[in-house]
Design an enzyme around this catalytic site. Structure first.
Site, short mmCIF file in Angstrom:
data_model
loop_
_atom_site.label_atom_id
_atom_site.label_comp_id
_atom_site.label_asym_id
_atom_site.label_seq_id
_atom_site.Cartn_x
_atom_site.Cartn_y
_atom_site.Cartn_z
N GLU A 137 41.32 41.76 43.06
CA GLU A 137 41.25 41.96 44.51
C GLU A 137 42.37 41.20 45.22
O GLU A 137 43.00 41.71 46.15
CB GLU A 137 39.88 41.49 44.99
CG GLU A 137 39.62 41.61 46.47
CD GLU A 137 38.26 41.04 46.80
OE1 GLU A 137 38.23 39.97 47.45
OE2 GLU A 137 37.24 41.63 46.40
N SER A 189 29.19 42.40 44.20
CA SER A 189 30.28 42.84 45.07
C SER A 189 29.74 43.87 46.07
O SER A 189 28.92 44.71 45.73
CB SER A 189 31.40 43.47 44.24
OG SER A 189 32.48 43.86 45.08
#
Length: 342
Positions: A197, A122
């Site tokens: 997310e 990420s």
């Protein structure tokens, strides 16, 4: 350490750059030679084939990091690279592959005594400077051998306040990387990360949509308000309990254009949200927010709202995703211009 990197999209090329900044040596390959040539001018060793990449990594065990879209492209690359490897060599899948594929691949490669590590990565297009948050799956011995690579890619402790009651000496998770468990664990943790997310982004999108529509002509005139969305986003960044990097990206987009006129609001999904929802169903976990966020992305392709433009703006901000793209996952193979993201 010396490492091979296959797939030189926005994330793959920046992974190589960050490693080279910290003294590691990178041998790089992409089916588009221009992508490799760019990195060669920055200190990498560029090669024109997978066979040449393996041959340029003389130290054993050799390690090759794949930064490719999930699915057939990654599957073929693993088969091709592993066919050139020797006992003890290691393949690292740094993309957004399905965790069950990672488990299967690790088992298959283990039969040939080739190591496999799945690394959820990420950080999007900002990872070069900010560092990458890494969630790693694989055997303890293999992950420990690669620790210098992970430590170099991770952000480090930085300026983030340490968690009260935590260990005295900073742990690897405090530095931004962790050994999550056996093969598949890295991609599973990253998959759920991406599912969360989706939900966070959807909450911001719906909130800003509600704020903007407070001036709707469908409301009684006495209830209407014209609110400054850019200033609201800015004030929320400072001291608010809902501050986050996603909010930072939204604020940046509003500062540029409060109406987000460059976006249509057509929001794609890549697979991680669906996979997380499938895992929740298998485990009988009620994932209401995640399901709603995923279905909202489906709806965005039929009906575009201001909230959907907010989603598009955030996706462009962290991952360089252009509306209508098919992948949120790591890109760069076959095309180094392919959007890359979280």
């Amino acid at each position: 350490m010396q490492i091979g990197i296959v797939g030189l999209g926005r994330m793959g090329s920046n992974v190589a750059r960050r490693l080279m900044r910290t003294g590691h040596s990178c041998v790089v390959f992409d089916v588009n030679p221009k992508a490799a040539d760019i990195l060669a001018r920055e200190g990498a060793t560029a090669v024109d084939s997978l066979a040449a990449l393996i041959a340029a990594l003389p130290r054993h065990p050799r390690a090759v990091w794949l930064m490719l879209p999930a699915g057939r492209i990654t599957e073929d690359a693993i088969n091709n690279v592993s066919g050139l490897m020797q006992t003890g060599d290691i393949i690292i899948d740094g993309g957004n592959s399905y965790y069950k594929d990672a488990i299967r691949r690790a088992q298959s490669l283990a039969e040939r005594q080739i190591g496999f590590v799945d690394c959820g990565t990420s950080g999007g297009i900002w990872g070069l400077d900010r560092g990458y948050c890494l969630m790693i799956g694989g055997s303890k011995e293999t992950v420990q051998h690669l620790d210098p690579i992970f430590a170099a890619l991770a952000p480090g402790v930085g300026s983030i306040a340490r968690t009260p009651g935590g260990p005295t000496v900073p742990s690897n998770p405090e530095k931004g990387y962790m050994h999550a468990g056996p093969a598949g664990a890295g991609h599973f943790v990253k998959m759920v990360h991406n599912g969360i997310e989706y939900g966070l982004m959807q909450a911001y999108a719906e909130g800003f949509d509600t704020l903007r529509n407070k001036q709707s002509e469908e409301l009684p005139e006495t209830d209407r308000m014209s609110l400054n969305i850019a200033e609201i986003a800015e004030v929320w960044r400072r001291g608010s309990v809902i501050s986050s990097w996603l909010l930072d990206l939204a604020a940046t987009a509003f500062a540029k254009d409060p109406d987000l006129s460059e976006f249509s609001g057509n929001v794609q999904d890549s697979g991680e949200g669906r996979w997380t929802l499938e895992a929740a169903l298998e485990e009988a976990v009620p994932a209401n927010a995640l399901a709603a966020a995923l279905f909202a992305r489906f709806e965005s392709r039929r009906q575009h709202s201001f909230g959907n433009k907010v989603l598009s703006a955030m996706r462009l901000g962290f991952g360089g995703h252009i509306e209508g793209g098919e992948h949120d996952g790591a890109g760069g193979y076959p095309s180094p211009a392919q959007a890359v993201g979280d």
